[in-house]
Design an enzyme around this catalytic site. Structure first.
Site, PDB file in Angstrom:
ATOM      1  N   LYS A  35       8.370 -37.493  21.972  1.00  0.00           N
ATOM      2  CA  LYS A  35       9.126 -36.579  22.836  1.00  0.00           C
ATOM      3  C   LYS A  35      10.402 -37.262  23.335  1.00  0.00           C
ATOM      4  CE  LYS A  35       6.275 -38.125  26.695  1.00  0.00           C
ATOM      5  NZ  LYS A  35       5.102 -37.815  27.531  1.00  0.00           N
ATOM      6  N   TYR A 255      34.634 -52.123  41.297  1.00  0.00           N
ATOM      7  CA  TYR A 255      34.692 -51.084  42.335  1.00  0.00           C
ATOM      8  C   TYR A 255      34.090 -51.580  43.640  1.00  0.00           C
ATOM      9  CZ  TYR A 255      36.016 -47.424  39.060  1.00  0.00           C
ATOM     10  OH  TYR A 255      36.688 -46.652  38.156  1.00  0.00           O
TER      11      TYR A 255
HETATM   12  C1  LIG Z   1       4.223 -38.959  27.333  1.00  0.00           C
HETATM   13  C2  LIG Z   1       2.778 -38.748  27.128  1.00  0.00           C
HETATM   14  C3  LIG Z   1       2.004 -39.729  26.453  1.00  0.00           C
HETATM   15  C4  LIG Z   1       2.543 -41.085  26.054  1.00  0.00           C
HETATM   16  O1  LIG Z   1       2.625 -41.912  27.194  1.00  0.00           O
HETATM   17  P1  LIG Z   1       2.968 -43.478  27.048  1.00  0.00           P
HETATM   18  O2  LIG Z   1       2.763 -44.026  28.401  1.00  0.00           O
HETATM   19  O3  LIG Z   1       4.405 -43.549  26.635  1.00  0.00           O
HETATM   20  O4  LIG Z   1       2.076 -44.013  26.009  1.00  0.00           O
HETATM   21  C5  LIG Z   1       0.680 -39.412  26.183  1.00  0.00           C
HETATM   22  N1  LIG Z   1       0.139 -38.233  26.567  1.00  0.00           N
HETATM   23  C6  LIG Z   1       0.848 -37.304  27.231  1.00  0.00           C
HETATM   24  C7  LIG Z   1       0.187 -36.030  27.648  1.00  0.00           C
HETATM   25  C8  LIG Z   1       2.180 -37.530  27.555  1.00  0.00           C
HETATM   26  O5  LIG Z   1       2.875 -36.607  28.240  1.00  0.00           O
END
Ligand SMILES: *Cc1c(COP(=O)(O)O)cnc(C)c1O
Length: 373
Positions: A35, A255
Site C-alpha cells: 500500500k 532560515y
Molecule cells: C499496513 C498493514 C500491514 C503491514 O504493517 P507493517 O507494520 O508494515 O508490517 C499489515 N496489516 C494491515 C491490516 C495493515 O494495514
C-alpha cells in the site's frame, strides 16, 4: 546536469527481505503489503520484484489496479474493502479479495448481483478498535457471508495487532486470545501478523502473514534497525553537495538563523529538503553521509536544501555524494532524530525525487523511465 536528488530502489534487497520473511514464518503464506505506493518505493516495480509473494495487500482499489497494470496476476487483498457497488464490481472483475469490516460492506456483498466468486476476509476487531466486527459476532457473520451469493467459500478471517512492536506489551497476548476464542468452531484460514508479529510473535503467524515494513528492509521496533533483523534496506535516498560555504564564528546559517557557527568552519549545502520528503523537524546533529563519512545537519531544513557541518571532512567539495538514508545510514536513525517513524519518512518521499532501480544480480542503476519502457 540536473538536480541529483534521487531514491535508488534495490530490487535484490526486496527479494532478500521476502526470503527473510519466509525463513521467519516458514509455515505461513505471504501477503506482501505494498500500500501507499509500496511504502514510497514505487508499487509497480516493487510488486514485480516481489512476484514470489503469494498475494499482495493494498489499501484501495486504485492501488490494486496499478499492480494489475504491471501484469501481475496474484491475488490482491483490499485491506479496507470496497466502498460502493461500482467498486465491488470492478474489484471482482480484477480478481481482488475483499476485507469485510462493517455492516455496510456486508450488505453490499449480500445484495451483489455479480457472477464472480469473490474471495473475502472477515475482519474481526480483537482489540485494536480501528476496523472490524466484535469477536462475539464472528461465527454468525462468517456463516452469513458464506451464504452470500457473490462470495466464495470458505470465508477467511483476519485481525490486526495494535502493539506487536512493543515486545513486553500484554495487549498482543490478549488480542491473540480474543481472536482464537472468536475462531472457535470456524474452520477457515486466518491472518494476524504484521511485520512486528512476524518477528516477535510466532503464535501470530497463522496461515497468512502480512509483512509491510520488513520487506523494505526496515525494523518495526524502536531502537533497532533492519540489518539487526537480517534485512537489507531497499531505498537509498541521496543527493549531492551543490555548494560549500566558509562561515565565520558567530554567523548564522539558514532560515531564522537557527544555528550559529561556533568557530570559523566550512558547511556544505546539499540539494534535498522537505520538498523532497526529508523531515523538516530533523534537528541539528541529525546524521548525513558525505562521501560515505558521517557529517551532521545544522540549521533548519529548507524546502530544497539542508546545511551540513563539514568540520570532520576538510576535503568535501561541490558534487560530492550525500546520503540521507540507506543501508549505511538506517532510516530508523533519521526517523528517531526527527521524532517520527521510518514508515512516514519512506511514504513521504515526493514526486520531485527521481527514482531509479538497481538489481545487484544484473546491472547497475537504471532510470525508472527506461525500466518501464
Ligand atoms: C499496513 C498493514 C500491514 C503491514 O504493517 P507493517 O507494520 O508494515 O508490517 C499489515 N496489516 C494491515 C491490516 C495493515 O494495514
Amino acid at each position: 546536469m540536473s538536480r541529483a536528488t534521487g531514491a535508488v530502489i534495490n530490487l535484490s534487497a526486496l527479494r532478500h527481505n521476502l526470503q527473510r520473511v519466509r525463513e521467519l514464518a516458514p509455515r505461513a503464506r505471504i501477503m506482501a503489503v505494498v500500500k501507499a505506493n509500496a511504502y514510497g518505493h514505487g508499487i509497480a516495480q516493487v510488486a514485480s520484484a516481489l512476484s514470489a509473494a503469494d498475494a499482495f495487500a493494498v489499501a484501495c482499489l486504485e492501488e490494486a489496479l496499478e499492480i494489475r497494470h504491471a501484469g501481475l496476476v496474484h491475488p490482491i487483498v483490499l485491506l479496507e474493502g470496497v466502498f460502493n457497488v461500482a467498486e465491488l464490481e470492478e474489484a471482482a472483475r480484477n480478481g481482488c479479495e475483499l476485507v469485510v469490516h462493517d455492516a455496510r460492506q456486508l450488505a453490499l456483498l449480500e445484495d451483489a448481483r455479480i457472477q464472480h466468486n469473490l474471495s473475502v476476509w472477515l475482519k474481526i476487531n480483537s482489540g485494536m478498535h480501528r476496523l472490524g466486527f466484535p469477536p462475539s459476532q464472528a461465527r454468525d457473520l462468517w456463516e452469513r457471508l458464506g451464504n452470500a451469493h457473490a462470495v466464495r467459500n470458505p470465508v477467511r478471517l483476519m485481525t490486526h495487532l495494535a502493539s506487536a512492536d512493543e515486545i513486553s506489551n500484554p495487549r498482543t497476548r490478549l488480542q491473540l486470545g480474543t481472536f482464537a476464542a472468536a475462531m472457535a468452531g470456524i474452520q477457515a484460514e486466518r491472518s494476524i501478523a504484521n511485520s512486528a508479529g512476524i518477528l516477535a510473535w510466532p503464535d501470530s503467524h497463522a496461515d497468512w502473514v502480512r509483512p509491510g515494513i520488513l520487506l523494505y528492509g526496515v525494523s518495526p521496533f524502536t531502537g533497532r534497525n533492519g540489518a539487526q533483523e537480517g534485512l537489507i534496506p531497499a531505498m537509498t535516498m541521496g543527493t549531492t553537495l551543490i555548494s560549500v560555504q566558509r562561515v565565520s564564528k558567530g554567523e548564522a546559517v539558514g532560515y531564522g538563523g537557527a544555528w550559529v557557527a561556533p568557530e570559523d568552519m566550512h558547511i556544505g549545502i546539499a540539494a534535498i529538503g522537505y520538498g523532497d520528503g526529508y523531515p523538516r523537524h530533523a534537528p541539528n546533529g541529525t546524521p548525513v553521509l558525505v562521501n560515505g563519512a558521517r557529517a551532521w545537519l545544522v540549521g533548519r531544513v529548507s524546502m530544497d536544501m539542508i546545511a551540513v557541518d563539514l568540520r570532520g571532512l576538510p576535503h568535501a567539495q561541490v558534487g560530492d555524494a550525500v546520503v540521507l538514508w540507506g543501508p549505511e545510514l538506517p532510516v530508523e536513525e533519521i526517523a528517531r532524530a526527527a521524532g517520527t517513524i521510518p514508515y512516514e519518512l519512506l511514504c513521504g518521499v515526493t514526486q520531485r525525487v527521481k527514482f531509479s532501480l538497481v538489481d545487484e544480480s544484473t546491472t547497475p542503476a537504471r532510470s525508472m523511465a527506461s525500466a518501464k519502457g
